[in-house]
Scaffold this motif. Structure first.
Motif, PDB file in Angstrom:
ATOM      1  N   GLY A  24       0.131   2.385  -3.198  1.00  0.00           N
ATOM      2  CA  GLY A  24      -1.713   2.989  -2.960  1.00  0.00           C
ATOM      3  C   GLY A  24      -1.781   4.603  -3.048  1.00  0.00           C
ATOM      4  O   GLY A  24      -3.234   4.762  -2.780  1.00  0.00           O
ATOM      5  N   GLY A  25      -1.046   5.361  -3.696  1.00  0.00           N
ATOM      6  CA  GLY A  25      -1.493   6.190  -4.321  1.00  0.00           C
ATOM      7  C   GLY A  25      -2.256   6.481  -5.278  1.00  0.00           C
ATOM      8  O   GLY A  25      -3.790   7.557  -4.651  1.00  0.00           O
ATOM      9  N   THR A  36      -6.946   1.025 -10.881  1.00  0.00           N
ATOM     10  CA  THR A  36      -7.062  -0.283 -10.210  1.00  0.00           C
ATOM     11  C   THR A  36      -6.302  -1.385 -10.953  1.00  0.00           C
ATOM     12  O   THR A  36      -5.556  -1.853 -10.500  1.00  0.00           O
ATOM     13  CB  THR A  36      -8.801  -0.516  -9.930  1.00  0.00           C
ATOM     14  N   LEU A  91     -11.729  -3.392  -3.768  1.00  0.00           N
ATOM     15  CA  LEU A  91     -12.109  -1.401  -3.819  1.00  0.00           C
ATOM     16  C   LEU A  91     -13.190  -2.022  -3.695  1.00  0.00           C
ATOM     17  O   LEU A  91     -14.541  -1.075  -2.534  1.00  0.00           O
ATOM     18  CB  LEU A  91     -12.139  -0.200  -4.909  1.00  0.00           C
ATOM     19  N   TYR A 138      -4.447   4.251  -5.707  1.00  0.00           N
ATOM     20  CA  TYR A 138      -5.701   3.488  -5.966  1.00  0.00           C
ATOM     21  C   TYR A 138      -6.316   4.031  -4.969  1.00  0.00           C
ATOM     22  O   TYR A 138      -7.452   4.105  -4.864  1.00  0.00           O
ATOM     23  CB  TYR A 138      -4.649   1.623  -4.470  1.00  0.00           C
ATOM     24  N   ALA A 139      -6.337   4.940  -4.156  1.00  0.00           N
ATOM     25  CA  ALA A 139      -7.086   5.578  -2.722  1.00  0.00           C
ATOM     26  C   ALA A 139      -7.535   7.292  -3.943  1.00  0.00           C
ATOM     27  O   ALA A 139      -8.761   7.150  -3.408  1.00  0.00           O
ATOM     28  CB  ALA A 139      -5.882   6.238  -2.021  1.00  0.00           C
ATOM     29  N   TYR A 140      -6.896   7.253  -5.010  1.00  0.00           N
ATOM     30  CA  TYR A 140      -8.018   8.080  -5.889  1.00  0.00           C
ATOM     31  C   TYR A 140      -8.908   7.311  -6.451  1.00  0.00           C
ATOM     32  O   TYR A 140      -9.516   7.176  -6.558  1.00  0.00           O
ATOM     33  CB  TYR A 140      -6.711   8.494  -6.672  1.00  0.00           C
ATOM     34  N   THR A 184      -2.482  -0.468 -11.056  1.00  0.00           N
ATOM     35  CA  THR A 184      -1.640  -1.151  -9.500  1.00  0.00           C
ATOM     36  C   THR A 184      -1.603  -2.043  -9.884  1.00  0.00           C
ATOM     37  O   THR A 184      -0.772  -2.757  -9.567  1.00  0.00           O
ATOM     38  CB  THR A 184      -3.146  -0.120  -8.538  1.00  0.00           C
ATOM     39  N   ALA A 205     -10.221   4.983  -5.088  1.00  0.00           N
ATOM     40  CA  ALA A 205     -11.585   4.532  -4.017  1.00  0.00           C
ATOM     41  C   ALA A 205     -12.831   5.805  -4.423  1.00  0.00           C
ATOM     42  O   ALA A 205     -13.909   5.346  -4.012  1.00  0.00           O
ATOM     43  CB  ALA A 205     -11.102   4.485  -2.769  1.00  0.00           C
ATOM     44  N   TYR A 206     -11.766   7.278  -4.280  1.00  0.00           N
ATOM     45  CA  TYR A 206     -12.162   7.800  -4.715  1.00  0.00           C
ATOM     46  C   TYR A 206     -13.418   8.197  -5.276  1.00  0.00           C
ATOM     47  O   TYR A 206     -14.381   8.345  -5.385  1.00  0.00           O
ATOM     48  CB  TYR A 206     -12.020   9.572  -4.872  1.00  0.00           C
ATOM     49  N   PHE A 219       0.794  -1.105  -0.146  1.00  0.00           N
ATOM     50  CA  PHE A 219       0.103   0.323   0.077  1.00  0.00           C
ATOM     51  C   PHE A 219       0.673   1.042  -0.063  1.00  0.00           C
ATOM     52  O   PHE A 219       0.691   2.081  -0.572  1.00  0.00           O
ATOM     53  CB  PHE A 219      -0.914   0.024   1.034  1.00  0.00           C
ATOM     54  N   TYR A 246     -11.438   4.921 -12.586  1.00  0.00           N
ATOM     55  CA  TYR A 246     -11.641   3.760 -11.522  1.00  0.00           C
ATOM     56  C   TYR A 246     -11.056   2.475 -11.574  1.00  0.00           C
ATOM     57  O   TYR A 246     -10.246   2.150 -11.190  1.00  0.00           O
ATOM     58  CB  TYR A 246     -13.097   3.793 -10.390  1.00  0.00           C
TER      59      TYR A 246
END
Length: 1571
Positions: free
Chosen positions: A258-259, A336, A389, A261-263, A339, A265-266, A254, A332
């Protein structure tokens, strides 16, 4: 904000006009906010860009910039004029500040346009987003102005329209970007993402040029865009490595990746909210239709009659929401997938780097297991990234669904909640069961992969021993009894799981509707039922995916555990040795020093492998290491290169190391790449090395010389060639210390002398004007003469040439010193060895066409000759050698030639192009069963029909309730709805069971078994041309796809096609005009599909084909870890690994982006379908009227079209991409097989063969069609029980003769008879099982010793012990824990080379056949063991056996009854040794003449009749009489049948001296001597 001059104030919603907002809100808040944001961003971004350098721009680009600025200046001018007009004429506008702000914002946008165009490579995202939003809000503002104050605003509106016009043109030009002259389609030099604007990124428009190319031609790797720097595996690996230093694997992944991946998720949260907005919009639209329908005939100005604009506005909002949702969803997914790709690349890089430093304790797990970590576990974590996610998004979607349902149905919705809460533990239980099954399945798959890996490594032995059926049985036992049994259980549980998850939303809907109808006073009308139904459908996805994601997380958890264990495994001891590479060494400086060294292979073992080791090697020194089989000679080499665990003592290495291992490690690359080994190419020295290693004639025989590709493990080369290439690699490195582990064992005695660099002179040589030189390597004047050298050897041929010797026994250096000092001690082991074996050479291997002789000390009394020798002692080995005292070390090339090579072996991997042929689908359906497939299709259609009927029931129920105004008569509708819903669930579950348990299992079994049978029946040449990694990929990845993925994607395709058809039928029958829209949309849909399928198919194939070299390189590197470490080339090999991963990523990235490209376009089609249906509904409502139930039904289906259309193409593509695995498997099954395995047309006599007579009759053969004959017109008869020696030079056809006997190669003409039976007429099993063989390379398997000696299990333990005793292995095995059940590691690495060869001998002794073939069977054993084996061969055990011995040293065949001398594929000579030696013109005579030069004494001329008794005795005990006990009294040598009584009487009379001169003239030397 300014002041509001409008009576309605700042309220967002107008109180005077329906469905409108106030002018002040529009101007003062919405429009002013947009302009303020633009102003602020333009200012900050311009300051930021101002500091950057100006980029090079073309004339076209500058023209574009000035045009944009001109248009913005015009817009600025008009906007300023508008503001001045309003201020000067004091016009009444809602918010005057807005009109002042607009020109200021436009001025700053000009600044931003200039800096962005000159200093970046892509359009300004701020401007591209600002203008569409601004134009949209201005559209609403215009409508309000027209409704309220058109008369006073006409001038302002005209100015505003002109401003918008100029701005719109500027916006269109901004979309083009700063680099309008982009690279044409056929030149791909950089990633198009670098210049793509935000709309291109959102719509994946940057992929379109590749898609267009895909429809015109087949996409190849050259057409694909390169990787971005951040996605290169070297960078990804570095990020993960630094994260792992601080965190556990989960956390490190992560932190590293993870950067984005967090975007993602948003984006997912945003998409989920928009997805749940759609049912609310649907409810609004349906209630609008109900209101409009009721007030349809009311007058226009009636306040109860809703405005038409509201309906059209809702239609536009639904369409826009759908498009925004599409963009979010696909961005999205892209994030993913990217990533996931980074995670896999980072893990593969990390696993590879870890494998390079793995300690020997951990090497107990086979290379197959480590490859599995990379192929399966890393891929599982990649899959987890794709859908992981949903584990966060799922609960959010469920929460949103219940909030929405509560607003529709009230407390009744929570009956559904109760059912769902009850279902969660059930899901957990099923997930736990699946987890256990998957863990067990992984073990089963590992076991099968390991078996396959071993089978492929040892395929030659398996074929020669006719063990195919045994190994097929072993693989099938694992496959059928474990893997497929478990697969059936997994299928049943998965099917139940799928039925459960498709049934739960239906049950939730049913129970909620029933409760609401029974308890609520409010009637369930269409505007409640259909939005609720949409919500239940939305609920289906997170619930269904939740099950899959749960199992994905479980699988990933298992994989992370396995990966963590591997990454946490112990590494090589960092302080095992002190190494100083950058040191200047002078002659006599110490290069290696071991003081009181104690080493072991396993750090936990009680007994060390080596102890009390003291060894010092100086620059220019040659040290010999001797010892018996298994004494620890190779272990000492491993200790020096740092592979062993050091327990005590100190090891210091000054300078670099080169290493030639006992089993040569050859890469699947060109011969030159194998020798250079990533060092810079120095042509002069390279040619010296090739010459010195006697490789010149071999390279001349290869099709492209040294640029010829050799197969994996050098399979296309002979043992001797492999050994010399491995040696050439060590020499070329010019290291300070060169370790040679018995590298002369596999080469011919005269080649060994040539390589060693020991010379002879004849008088003719001495007096000749031009002396010819022999480049040589190891000896005192060789290429390595100035370097430190350690040579492990079983031979005593060159024992006097060593500066010092060490004798090892049981891991202890028993004695060491110079030859002279050790020989003075009669009790010394080396003295016994030399006296016991005379000068017998233990070299062996591939013979080379040289007439080179060896090593004899000159007679000190022959003064005249000695003087001549001294004068000539400066004769150069080579002129080049004389000029340099010591060769400089080789420098690593900046880019390794191995790195530049993208070769995937001798043959390119089979890669189909174009559509997958219909035959592949038919073959799969046939394998899966046509009946089963038909039942599955019928069940799927039935499931969809039941689902449509249940929805229709709801429509009529809703309309009934609206008409009566209550929920009366609900039980009839509920019963129908419940029955249809239940039927749909049951049929869904039934179809899943049929697919998973019946069809998938049958196809998995049939395809795997047919591929395995086909592989085992393939000829040996197939394995020589095909890398193991490629075949393993078929049995791991492709088999996994057929087992577990293909059934799922086919089921998905059939289900989504059925859904799409039902949607079209429902909408078409409800709104016939919709069918008009279907045609243009259908055309667009098919065009997109054409673009997509053509390109995605090739991209998927490229991805699959580019993945194999990663596995191949991985397996290859694991096999050569010791060599890589010895040369300290870990970084070079890691870089090559990076290149191969990057090459795969270049193919993988477009293959995922192509799915997004498709999804965006198809979902756009879906949005247009929704828009079309809403417009048609509005048209019908305004003209003829329409009921809300029908619109609700149609729209609830239309909302489903987006995902359904997408899933049809995606599923079709997934099926096509995964059916490629079936295509590859089918291609493997079509490999041309060997001849029939079983005898069919011939009846073999009982007890055949009874005597072992062999007759070749006019026999000719070639390796493959199109190649030259390797055996030509051979006619030879070998009588029963005869011992036949076969000799000849490289390429003479010795090995081919052996292969012909086993029918590894088939005759081009003629045949072979064994005991009168034509072997070409009988089955290969019957033939190969009646011939025993001891091969040159001993192949062992992982398992027990018993399994290795008798894999078929047809002999008793007592038989095995007898065979082991005869093979001199019994004592060693009795000491092992478990004895016959002692475990053998992969490749037999737990035994020494000599022990492995003896084990193969035990197999032959056990088999007791009438024909035995020995292919250089004792090359790796020490002299005592060799002598004992020769005794067995001549002894009673093989008295009546016909033996063919292929030999490169004459002492193994000199006592044969007859000798076959091969030359250019023909039998040149066939007679008794005595007859052949009596003729000076025979080829055998010349071979014997070369071999006899191993004697250290003077051989007198024929004239010398008298010999001393001592001399006679010594000669009788020479190299050819190995059965004579050296300690016995002098007596005549034992005479073999038809053999040679006094070989020396027939040998050429020559004076031989140690010198740098070569005889390559076969004239009568005696004449020269007499002259």
């Amino acid at each position: 904000m300014g002041s509001c001059r409008d009576s309605e104030g700042w309220l967002p919603v107008s109180s005077k006009r329906p469905f409108d907002s106030t002018p002040c809100f529009q101007e003062g808040i919405v429009l002013s906010s947009l302009l303020a944001i633009l102003l602020a961003f333009s200012l900050l971004r311009s300051i930021q860009l101002w500091t950057r350098p100006t980029l090079q721009r073309s004339l076209k680009s500058w023209s574009l910039l000035w045009l944009k600025i001109a248009l913005l200046l015009a817009a600025l001018g008009v906007s300023t004029a508008n503001a001045i007009l309003i201020v000067t004429q004091r016009r009444t506008v809602p918010v005057v500040q807005y009109y002042r702000l607009e020109p200021v914002a436009l001025a700053f946008s000009i600044l931003l346009t200039y800096f962005n165009h000159t200093r970046t490579r892509t359009s300004s995202s701020a401007l591209l987003l600002f203008w569409p939003l601004y134009f949209l809000v201005l559209g609403f503002w215009t409508r309000t102005i027209i409704d309220t104050r058109l008369s006073s605003f006409s001038t302002i509106l005209i100015f505003k329209a002109v401003t918008v016009g100029f701005s719109l043109l500027s916006f269109i030009l901004e979309c083009v970007g700063p680099e309008p002259d982009a690279v044409p389609d056929d030149k791909v030099e950089e990633s198009p993402i670098l210049t793509a604007n935000i709309f291109s990124i959102w719509s994946f428009g940057w992929m379109t040029s590749l898609m267009r190319k895909g429809t015109k031609q087949f996409i190849t790797e050259k057409d694909l865009p390169p990787l971005l720097e951040r996605d290169r595996s070297a960078n990804l690996g570095r990020e993960l490595k630094s994260a792992l230093e601080k965190h556990t694997l989960w956390k490190a992944l992560f932190v590293a990746y993870g950067g984005p991946y967090a975007y993602a998720a948003y984006l997912k949260v945003l998409q989920d909210c928009l997805a749940f907005l759609q049912p609310q919009l649907l409810r609004w639209f349906l209630s609008y239709i109900s209101r409009y329908q009721e007030a349809r005939f009311a007058p226009e100005d009636d306040p109860s009659r809703p405005p038409k604009f509201e309906g059209f506005a809702i239609a536009v909002i639904m369409c826009v929401a759908s498009v925004v949702q599409t963009v979010c969803l696909n961005q999205y997914f892209q994030q993913t997938y990217e990533t996931g790709m980074r995670v896999r690349a980072g893990l593969v890089t990390t696993i590879y780097n870890k494998a390079l430093v793995l300690s020997n304790d951990e090497r107990s797990q086979s290379s197959g297991d480590i490859v599995n970590l990379m192929s399966v576990d890393a891929t599982r974590l990649q899959d987890l990234c794709t859908y992981g996610l949903i584990s966060l998004s799922g609960p959010l979607q469920i929460t949103l669904a219940f909030i929405s349902l509560y607003s529709l149905l009230g407390w009744s919705a929570f009956v559904g909640v109760a059912i769902m809460i009850f279902s969660i533990p059930l899901n957990t239980l099923i997930a736990r069961i699946l987890k256990k099954m998957q863990e067990q399945q992984m073990k089963n798959r590992d076991k099968r992969t390991r078996l396959m890996s071993e089978l492929l490594s040892n395929i030659k032995s398996i074929k020669l021993y006719a063990w195919e059926n045994t190994f097929i049985r072993r693989v099938l036992e694992t496959r059928n009894d474990h893997e497929l049994k478990l697969l059936r259980k997994i299928g049943v549980v998965t099917s139940f799981n799928m039925a459960l998850w498709s049934g739960i939303p239906i049950l939730v809907a049913f129970s909620s509707f029933a409760t609401a109808a029974a308890t609520s006073d409010q009637p369930l009308t269409s505007d409640i039922i259909f939005p609720a139904l949409s919500l239940f459908m939305l609920l289906q996805f997170p619930l269904a995916m939740f099950a899959q994601v749960t199992s994905n997380i479980i699988e990933a958890w298992v994989s992370v555990k396995r990966l963590s264990t591997f990454l946490g495994a112990t590494e090589l001891q960092p302080d095992a040795r002190n190494v100083d590479e950058n040191v200047e060494l002078n002659a006599g400086d110490e290069v290696l020093s071991i003081k009181d060294g104690e080493f072991s292979w396993d750090r936990n073992s009680v007994q060390p492998t080596l102890e009390g080791i003291n060894l010092s090697v100086k620059k220019g020194e040659l040290v010999g290491i001797l010892g018996r089989v298994g004494a620890g000679k190779t272990s000492l080499m491993s200790a020096i290169i740092g592979d062993m665990t050091k327990r005590e003592g100190e090891v210091t290495v000054r300078g670099t190391i080169a290493y030639a291992p006992q089993n040569p490690w050859i890469l699947s690359a060109t011969v030159r790449d194998n020798i250079l080994f990533s060092f810079e190419y120095d042509e002069a020295f390279y040619n010296l090395v090739v010459e010195a290693c006697a490789l010149g004639p071999d390279l001349a025989l290869l099709p492209q010389g040294d640029m010829t590709e050799v197969g994996e493990k050098g399979i296309t080369l002979s043992g001797g060639q492999r050994a010399r290439i491995s040696l050439a690699r060590a020499v070329y490195a010019r290291a300070d210390l060169t370790l040679l582990d018995d590298c002369l064992a596999a080469v011919d005695s005269h080649v060994a002398r040539h390589v060693f660099g020991v010379f002879r002179f004849t008088l003719k040589t001495v007096f000749s004007a031009h002396s010819e030189s022999s480049d040589n390597i190891i000896g005192p004047r060789g290429l390595l003469a100035t370097k430190a050298r350690i040579l492990v050897t079983n031979s005593i041929a060159f024992i006097r040439q060593f500066d010092s010797l060490a004798f090892i026994r049981r891991g202890v250096i028993l004695e060491s010193g110079t030859y002279e000092s050790l020989m003075q001690n009669p009790q010394a082991e080396i003295t016994k060895l030399v006296k016991g074996h005379g000068r017998s050479s233990s070299s062996s291997g591939t013979s080379t066409p040289f007439l080179i002789s060896g090593n004899v000390t000159p007679d000190p009394e022959d003064k005249e000759l000695q003087d001549l020798l001294d004068k000539d002692s400066t004769t150069p080995i080579s002129e080049k050698l004389r000029r340099r005292a010591s060769f400089e070390k080789a420098k690593l090339a900046t880019r390794s030639s191995l790195q530049a090579s993208t070769s995937s072996g001798l043959t390119r991997e089979h890669q189909e192009q174009g559509k997958v042929k219909i035959g592949v689908y038919k073959a799969y359906i046939n394998a899966a069963s046509k009946f089963g497939f038909t039942v599955f299709l019928l069940a799927t259609i039935g499931q969809q029909a039941a689902a449509v009927l249940s929805t229709l029931t709801l429509r009529y129920w809703g309309e009934h309730n609206r008409q009566v105004g209550t929920n009366e008569g609900m039980f009839k509708y509920l019963l129908l709805y419940g029955s249809f819903s239940l039927s749909a669930s049951v049929l869904g579950g039934f179809s899943a069971v049929i697919m998973w348990v019946y069809c998938a299992l049958r196809s998995a079994r049939k395809l795997h078994d047919s591929m395995l049978y086909s592989l085992m029946r393939a000829p040996l040449t197939f394995f020589e041309l095909t890398p193991t990694g490629r075949i393993l990929n078929l049995f791991s990845r492709d088999t996994y796809v057929v087992d577990q993925i293909l059934a799922r994607v086919i089921q998905g395709l059939c289900r989504t096609v059925a859904v799409c058809l039902s949607i079209l039928i429902v909408i078409g029958s409800s709104f016939p005009p919709f069918l008009i829209v279907v045609f243009p949309l259908g055309w667009f849909y098919l065009r997109v599909m054409k673009y997509y399928l053509a390109t995605s198919r090739e991209l998927k194939r490229l991805d699959a084909v580019s993945r194999s070299p990663i596995f191949a390189w991985f397996s290859e590197s694991l096999a050569g870890l010791s060599t890589i470490r010895a040369f300290r080339q870990q970084t070079v090999f890691a870089a090559i690994n990076h290149d191969r991963i990057d090459r795969n990523q270049v193919c993988y990235l477009p293959s995922i982006s192509v799915n997004r490209w498709l999804a965006v376009r198809l979902e756009f089609v879906g949005a247009l379908i929704i828009f079309a249906v809403t417009l048609l509904s509005m048209a019908a409502l305004i003209t003829t009227g329409v009921d809300a139930g029908l619109v609700g039904l149609v729209l609830s289906y239309a909302l489903n079209t987006t995902s359904s259309l997408n899933w049809v193409v995606r599923s079709a593509s997934e099926v096509e991409q995964n059916i490629v695995s079936v295509e590859r498997i089918l291609h493997q099954t079509e490999v041309e097989p060997e001849a029939s395995y079983d005898t069919v047309d011939v009846t073999l006599p009982a007890g055949w063969p009874s005597t072992g007579t062999i007759r070749f009759q006019n026999y000719s053969a070639r390796y493959r069609a199109g190649l030259d004959l390797v055996l030509r017109d051979i006619s030879v008869e070998i009588k029963s029980g005869k011992k036949i020696g076969v000799c000849g030079r490289t390429g003479a056809g010795k090995s081919s003769l052996l292969l012909a006997l086993f029918r590894i190669i088939e005759p081009a003409s003629g045949t072979i008879f064994i005991d009168g039976v034509d072997i070409t007429k009988i089955g290969l099993y019957d033939l190969r099982s009646i011939i025993s063989i001891v091969p040159q390379t001993p192949d062992l398997f992982e398992g027990t010793l018993r399994d290795n000696i008798d894999p078929v299990g047809e002999y008793t333990d007592s038989d095995i012990w007898v065979a082991l005793e005869q093979a001199h292995l019994k004592d060693h095995i009795l000491q092992l824990p478990g004895q016959l059940d002692a475990s053998v590691r992969e490749g037999g690495s737990s035994l020494s080379s000599g022990q492995r060869q003896l084990l193969c001998f035990a197999r032959a002794l056990l088999k007791k056949t009438k024909v035995l073939v020995l292919d250089e069977a004792t090359s790796a054993v020490d002299l005592d063991t060799d002598q004992a084996i020769q005794g067995i061969i001549q002894g009673p055990a093989f008295k009546d056996v016909t033996i063919l011995t292929i030999a490169h040293r004459l002492n193994t065949i000199i006592e044969s009854d007859q000798i076959i001398v091969m030359d250019s594929g023909k039998v040149a000579e066939f007679d008794t040794p005595s007859e052949l030696l009596s003729s000076p013109l025979s080829q055998f005579y010349s071979l014997a003449k070369e071999a006899v030069f191993d004697n250290d004494e003077q051989a007198p001329p024929k004239k010398c009749k008298q010999r001393s008794d001592k001399e006679k005795t010594r000669r009788k005990h020479s190299a050819y009489d190995e059965n004579v006990d050296p300690t016995a009294n002098p007596r005549p040598a034992k005479q073999a049948k038809g053999g040679c009584k006094h070989v020396e009487e027939m040998l050429p009379p020559i004076y031989i001296y140690k010198s740098s001169k070569i005889v390559d003239d076969d004239d009568s030397v005696a004449g020269d001597l007499e002259a």
